[in-house]
Enzyme design. Structure first.
Site, PDB file in Angstrom:
ATOM      1  NE  ARG A  71      -3.595   0.192   2.616  1.00 37.71           N
ATOM      2  CZ  ARG A  71      -4.189   0.501   3.779  1.00 37.71           C
ATOM      3  NH1 ARG A  71      -4.082  -0.323   4.809  1.00 37.71           N
ATOM      4  NH2 ARG A  71      -4.849   1.623   3.918  1.00 37.71           N
ATOM      5  CG  ASN A 103      -8.072  10.005   4.978  1.00 37.32           C
ATOM      6  OD1 ASN A 103      -9.022   9.296   5.288  1.00 37.32           O
ATOM      7  ND2 ASN A 103      -8.200  11.045   4.171  1.00 37.32           N
ATOM      8  CG  HIS A 120      -8.393   5.752  11.872  1.00 37.06           C
ATOM      9  ND1 HIS A 120      -9.348   5.885  10.900  1.00 37.06           N
ATOM     10  CD2 HIS A 120      -9.068   5.710  13.037  1.00 37.06           C
ATOM     11  CE1 HIS A 120     -10.550   5.936  11.466  1.00 37.06           C
ATOM     12  NE2 HIS A 120     -10.411   5.835  12.751  1.00 37.06           N
ATOM     13  CB  CYS A 128       8.912  -0.327  19.264  1.00 37.74           C
ATOM     14  SG  CYS A 128       9.462  -1.735  20.232  1.00 37.74           S
ATOM     15  CB  CYS A 131       9.675   0.632  23.916  1.00 36.12           C
ATOM     16  SG  CYS A 131      10.520   1.010  22.369  1.00 36.12           S
ATOM     17  CB  CYS A 146      12.666  -1.303  18.644  1.00 38.44           C
ATOM     18  SG  CYS A 146      12.652   0.195  19.634  1.00 38.44           S
ATOM     19  CB  CYS A 149      13.311  -2.132  23.560  1.00 40.34           C
ATOM     20  SG  CYS A 149      11.989  -2.483  22.377  1.00 40.34           S
ATOM     21  CD  GLU A 214     -22.007   7.816  -2.806  1.00 40.69           C
ATOM     22  OE1 GLU A 214     -21.369   7.375  -3.777  1.00 40.69           O
ATOM     23  OE2 GLU A 214     -22.141   7.225  -1.715  1.00 40.69           O
ATOM     24  CB  ALA A 230     -13.153  16.976  -1.125  1.00 41.01           C
TER      25      ALA A 230
HETATM   26  N1  APR Z   1     -14.888  14.022  -2.354  1.00 38.34           N
HETATM   27  C1  APR Z   1     -15.582  13.923  -1.175  1.00 38.34           C
HETATM   28  N2  APR Z   1     -16.114  12.762  -0.712  1.00 38.34           N
HETATM   29  C2  APR Z   1     -15.972  11.667  -1.498  1.00 38.34           C
HETATM   30  C3  APR Z   1     -15.299  11.692  -2.750  1.00 38.34           C
HETATM   31  C4  APR Z   1     -14.738  12.946  -3.163  1.00 38.34           C
HETATM   32  N3  APR Z   1     -14.075  13.076  -4.309  1.00 38.34           N
HETATM   33  N4  APR Z   1     -15.326  10.434  -3.284  1.00 38.34           N
HETATM   34  C5  APR Z   1     -16.010   9.645  -2.386  1.00 38.34           C
HETATM   35  N5  APR Z   1     -16.402  10.391  -1.327  1.00 38.34           N
HETATM   36  C6  APR Z   1     -17.148   9.961  -0.125  1.00 38.34           C
HETATM   37  C7  APR Z   1     -18.029   8.745  -0.321  1.00 38.34           C
HETATM   38  O1  APR Z   1     -19.310   9.131  -0.783  1.00 38.34           O
HETATM   39  C8  APR Z   1     -18.095   8.180   1.098  1.00 38.34           C
HETATM   40  O2  APR Z   1     -19.159   8.801   1.832  1.00 38.34           O
HETATM   41  O3  APR Z   1     -16.184   9.562   0.828  1.00 38.34           O
HETATM   42  C9  APR Z   1     -16.772   8.625   1.718  1.00 38.34           C
HETATM   43  C10 APR Z   1     -15.761   7.508   1.951  1.00 38.34           C
HETATM   44  O4  APR Z   1     -16.294   6.680   2.944  1.00 38.34           O
HETATM   45  P1  APR Z   1     -15.459   5.420   3.474  1.00 38.34           P
HETATM   46  O5  APR Z   1     -14.918   4.675   2.330  1.00 38.34           O
HETATM   47  O6  APR Z   1     -16.358   4.716   4.426  1.00 38.34           O
HETATM   48  O7  APR Z   1     -14.216   6.067   4.230  1.00 38.34           O
HETATM   49  P2  APR Z   1     -14.141   6.698   5.700  1.00 38.34           P
HETATM   50  O8  APR Z   1     -15.401   7.359   6.093  1.00 38.34           O
HETATM   51  O9  APR Z   1     -12.900   7.495   5.760  1.00 38.34           O
HETATM   52  O10 APR Z   1     -13.930   5.356   6.586  1.00 38.34           O
HETATM   53  C11 APR Z   1     -13.683   5.501   7.944  1.00 38.34           C
HETATM   54  O11 APR Z   1     -13.202   3.172   8.194  1.00 38.34           O
HETATM   55  O12 APR Z   1     -12.310   1.334   7.203  1.00 38.34           O
HETATM   56  C12 APR Z   1     -12.121   2.262   8.204  1.00 38.34           C
HETATM   57  O13 APR Z   1     -10.100   2.985   9.146  1.00 38.34           O
HETATM   58  C13 APR Z   1     -10.852   3.035   7.983  1.00 38.34           C
HETATM   59  O14 APR Z   1     -10.478   5.402   8.272  1.00 38.34           O
HETATM   60  C14 APR Z   1     -11.362   4.450   7.726  1.00 38.34           C
HETATM   61  C15 APR Z   1     -12.697   4.462   8.432  1.00 38.34           C
END
Ligand code: APR
Length: 239
Positions: A71, A103, A120, A128, A131, A146, A149, A214, A230
């Site tokens: 990743r 994120n 997150h 580590c 520690c 580490c 330790c 959405e 966004a």
């Molecule tokens: N701009 C804004 N929002 C967007 C865009 C964009 N270009 N593209 C998609 N989205 C929206 C989707 O509609 C959705 O509502 O972003 C959201 C992504 O949702 P998730 O995939 O559920 O991600 P997130 O809310 O960050 O998940 C929370 O869940 O799996 C765990 O640890 C992981 O941090 C993550 C947490």
């Protein structure tokens, strides 16, 4: 899209602003979201929430590293988008600005955001297992063990079945209860406790704004819902 007049006016006079971001803020950079379709990630036959779990760290840490190295290498090719840059600009604009992100991709930092609350963790850090000493992997290769330790290192990311970093949510909640303007950008608002932050802000009297193409379970609570991407919506605040 036009930024509604009331929001523009509140934005112009705000001093205390909190922004909560989720995977959607990085979607236009090419980072797949978790639930926005198309990312039912499976690694070596293991579903995402199995390979990214505390249990797997116990059972097979090398497999967990293989998945996170993969990743990280994908992310290394990706760059922030206009949403990340706009949010980075806001840290200079507002007297008290707090960025809280779910994120782990490091794109906020790459865009110039400094002081932020990473709920997150961060995929560019190792930690580590004994520690908790942290190691950056932005420029450096992660050490085999580490230096403090000698114990094993693991990704400094909150895995399924794990608690958030100590104090991170509490600090974010305190800022949420103080802010005048709360932006919720690119999150499905399904994962708690992160999704509670806009609720805390709203209950404390903040004006809550959602940016998402959405609707989410949070939309009905918001004072303003800006339906769009966004990277296209946030730069409109510059005008
Ligand atoms: N701009 C804004 N929002 C967007 C865009 C964009 N270009 N593209 C998609 N989205 C929206 C989707 O509609 C959705 O509502 O972003 C959201 C992504 O949702 P998730 O995939 O559920 O991600 P997130 O809310 O960050 O998940 C929370 O869940 O799996 C765990 O640890 C992981 O941090 C993550 C947490």
């Amino acid at each position: 899209m036009q930024i509604p007049a009331e929001l523009r006016e509140r934005f112009a006079r705000a001093r205390r602003v909190l922004v909560l971001t989720g995977a959607g803020v990085s979607a236009e950079s090419g980072v797949p979201t978790f639930r926005g379709g198309g990312n039912s990630a499976v690694w070596r036959g293991m579903p995402f929430d199995v390979i990214s779990s505390a249990e797997m760290v116990e059972r097979d840490l090398p497999a967990v590293w293989e998945w996170f190295d993969y990743r990280r290498n994908l992310l290394a090719e990706l760059n922030p988008n206009p949403a990340h840059y706009e949010i980075a600009r806001w840290q200079e604009r507002f007297a008290e600005f707090t960025l809280v992100t779910q994120n782990v991709d490091g794109l906020h930092q790459k865009a110039g955001s400094r002081k932020m609350i990473e709920l997150h963790g961060n995929i560019w850090r190792a930690r580590c297992t004994a520690c908790d000493t942290a190691y950056s992997m932005v420029q450096e290769r992660r050490p085999d063990a580490c230096f403090e330790c000698g114990d094993l290192l693991r990704p400094d990311v909150v895995l399924f079945g794990e608690m958030l970093p100590p104090g991170a949510f509490e600090l974010a909640a305190a800022c949420a209860s103080q802010c005048e303007l709360c932006f919720v950008v690119g999150t499905s608002a399904l994962v708690y406790p992160a999704a509670a932050l806009p609720e805390i802000a709203k209950a404390a009297g903040a004006y809550v704004v959602e940016v998402n193409p959405e609707r989410t379970p949070l939309s009905s609570l918001c004072d303003e819902v800006l339906t769009g991407k966004a990277g296209e919506v946030l730069p409109l605040f510059q005008r």
